[in-house]
Design a protein around this motif. Structure first.
Motif, PDB file in Angstrom:
ATOM      1  N   ASP A   1       0.841  -1.201   0.000  1.00 12.90           N
ATOM      2  CA  ASP A   1       0.000   0.000   0.000  1.00 12.90           C
ATOM      3  C   ASP A   1       0.876   1.250   0.000  1.00 12.90           C
ATOM      4  N   GLU A   2       0.948   1.930  -1.147  1.00 14.44           N
ATOM      5  CA  GLU A   2       1.821   3.101  -1.262  1.00 14.44           C
ATOM      6  C   GLU A   2       1.377   4.239  -0.355  1.00 14.44           C
ATOM      7  N   GLY A   3       0.077   4.348  -0.112  1.00 11.40           N
ATOM      8  CA  GLY A   3      -0.398   5.391   0.797  1.00 11.40           C
ATOM      9  C   GLY A   3       0.102   5.178   2.210  1.00 11.40           C
ATOM     10  N   VAL A   4       0.037   3.945   2.688  1.00  7.99           N
ATOM     11  CA  VAL A   4       0.535   3.618   4.022  1.00  7.99           C
ATOM     12  C   VAL A   4       2.053   3.785   4.083  1.00  7.99           C
ATOM     13  N   LEU A   5       2.745   3.304   3.065  1.00 12.19           N
ATOM     14  CA  LEU A   5       4.202   3.407   3.053  1.00 12.19           C
ATOM     15  C   LEU A   5       4.646   4.866   3.059  1.00 12.19           C
ATOM     16  N   GLY A   6       3.948   5.713   2.308  1.00 10.01           N
ATOM     17  CA  GLY A   6       4.286   7.134   2.274  1.00 10.01           C
ATOM     18  C   GLY A   6       4.026   7.806   3.606  1.00 10.01           C
ATOM     19  N   ALA A   7       2.894   7.473   4.243  1.00 11.74           N
ATOM     20  CA  ALA A   7       2.582   8.047   5.549  1.00 11.74           C
ATOM     21  C   ALA A   7       3.600   7.609   6.598  1.00 11.74           C
ATOM     22  N   ALA A   8       4.041   6.348   6.502  1.00 14.80           N
ATOM     23  CA  ALA A   8       5.034   5.853   7.451  1.00 14.80           C
ATOM     24  C   ALA A   8       6.369   6.580   7.275  1.00 14.80           C
ATOM     25  N   ARG A   9       6.768   6.797   6.030  1.00 13.92           N
ATOM     26  CA  ARG A   9       8.031   7.531   5.795  1.00 13.92           C
ATOM     27  C   ARG A   9       7.926   8.965   6.311  1.00 13.92           C
ATOM     28  N   LYS A  10       6.773   9.598   6.109  1.00 20.62           N
ATOM     29  CA  LYS A  10       6.582  10.970   6.598  1.00 20.62           C
ATOM     30  C   LYS A  10       6.668  11.031   8.123  1.00 20.62           C
ATOM     31  N   LEU A  11       6.093  10.047   8.785  1.00 18.52           N
ATOM     32  CA  LEU A  11       6.163  10.007  10.241  1.00 18.52           C
ATOM     33  C   LEU A  11       7.604   9.765  10.695  1.00 18.52           C
TER      34      LEU A  11
END
Length: 385
Positions: free
Chosen positions: A353-363
């Motif tokens: 899930d690219e949305g989850v992966l992106g949110a995790a990197r942002k955090l």
């Protein structure tokens, strides 16, 4: 400057304080760490002086359930059934013992500042009654809810008994070192706290990573599975192993001190079971963390920018799981939903899930921007009064 750090007697409450305590020592301060005998060897391996104060969770719960007691967990019944006992343990039994042990210690050492772990109400009360400046130190996200209200009710009664007014778990009127990134911290806590941000730095005893982690083929995901140090459950681990092993990935399992790895039986070839792993060193190599929702693992995954599948078992793990979902960095399965097929599907989805992966990197970027232990250690004299 003379400093006393103090925490409850468990890995999850002790480990978060060690980076700042070590940084304070490295900055030239005289640091003493007061905790129970079970955790003192951990403190001394970090190169810190220690003294005995308080007792462990098992001893505290034994006051109600007998000598073979364990902290209540979700699998033993509805969580609310245990609220009165949890309230009495954390709101009376533990603070009473820590107050008794810390009072003479403060008199002997006469510190300039006490740094107490926020769950250790006895540390806050002892410092206040001794007239010693103090600051709190969080161990994770502050989790409001019914159980906290029950604890606070018992704590208010005990505090009034000993002449301390206004005590509430996580809030004693002192500045608080907060290791939770602001975007996922409790809004109620943020609204009222005198907050000192501190980057959550994972602490682990020195050890080697499992073979094959360093230099592995990164085209194949690596999944880390743990239920922590206090709430390990053999059946849950077996279900999780079954679900994760069906993914085209490698899986490392940390069974922890409450589960014998041998009891997990023969595992698939892509699964490796260890009694313990140096989690802080492992996380940078991992693609997905499947865990219980303990504060240390949750914050560690935040800092590493990793997606999380949370299988909460007790304590604050349920609200941590909710925070993971609300931040868009993972998913949760609770109670009867923790089955092999659901674990398989959720984990497989999170890895892609690219949305989850992106949110995790942002955090992860948010955590990296928080002040380091060395930077916060330089500020400690301003709180000594």
């Amino acid at each position: 400057m003379r400093l006393i750090f103090t925490s409850l007697v468990s890995h999850g409450h002790l480990y978060p304080l060690l980076p700042l305590a070590v940084a304070a020592r490295d900055a030239g301060h005289d640091v003493l760490f007061a905790t129970g005998d079970d955790m003192r060897p951990v403190v001394e391996k970090a190169g810190l002086a220690s003294e005995s104060a308080g007792f462990g969770m098992r001893e505290a719960f034994a006051a109600f359930f007998g000598p073979d007691a364990s902290p209540p967990r979700a699998s033993n019944g509805a969580p609310e059934e245990f609220y009165p006992v949890i309230g009495q343990v954390f709101g009376n039994v533990l603070p009473r013992r820590f107050l008794a042990d810390l009072t003479p210690l403060l008199e002997r050492h006469r510190p300039d500042l006490v740094v107490y772990e926020s769950g250790n109400a006895g540390g806050a009360i002892a410092a206040r009654l001794a007239g010693v400046p103090a600051i709190g130190h969080g161990f994770g996200r502050v989790s409001p809810g019914e159980v906290i209200d029950v604890i606070n009710g018992r704590l208010a009664e005990f505090a009034t008994e000993v002449g301390f007014e206004g005590a509430a778990l996580h809030s004693y009127g002192d500045p608080v070192v907060d290791i939770c990134p602001e975007s996922v911290q409790s809004p109620d806590f943020l609204a009222g706290a005198n907050r000192i941000p501190l980057r959550p730095v994972g602490w682990a005893e020195p050890g080697d990573l499992p073979p094959g982690v360093v230099g592995r083929d990164k085209s194949r995901p690596l999944i880390y599975l743990t239920l922590g140090t206090a709430f390990g459950d053999e059946d849950v681990l077996k279900r999780a192993i079954g679900g994760l092993a069906r993914i085209d990935a490698d899986v490392i399992v940390a069974a922890g001190p409450t589960v014998d790895p041998a009891q997990l039986g023969n595992v698939p070839a892509n699964v490796r079971v260890e009694a313990w792993v140096p989690q802080a060193e492992l996380l940078p190599h991992v693609d997905l963390v499947v865990h219980h929702g303990g504060s240390g693992t949750t914050l560690g995954a935040f800092g590493a920018g990793l997606p999380q599948l949370v299988l909460p078992q007790g304590a604050d793990q349920f609200t941590n799981a909710e925070a993971v979902v609300a931040a868009g960095v993972g998913a949760q399965l609770i109670g009867g939903a923790i089955v092999e097929d659901a674990i398989h599907e959720q984990a497989r989805t999170l890895l892609a899930d690219e949305g989850v992966l992106g949110a995790a990197r942002k955090l992860g970027d948010e955590v990296a921007a928080m002040p380091s232990p060395a930077e916060v250690a330089q500020r400690l004299p301003e709180f000594a009064g």
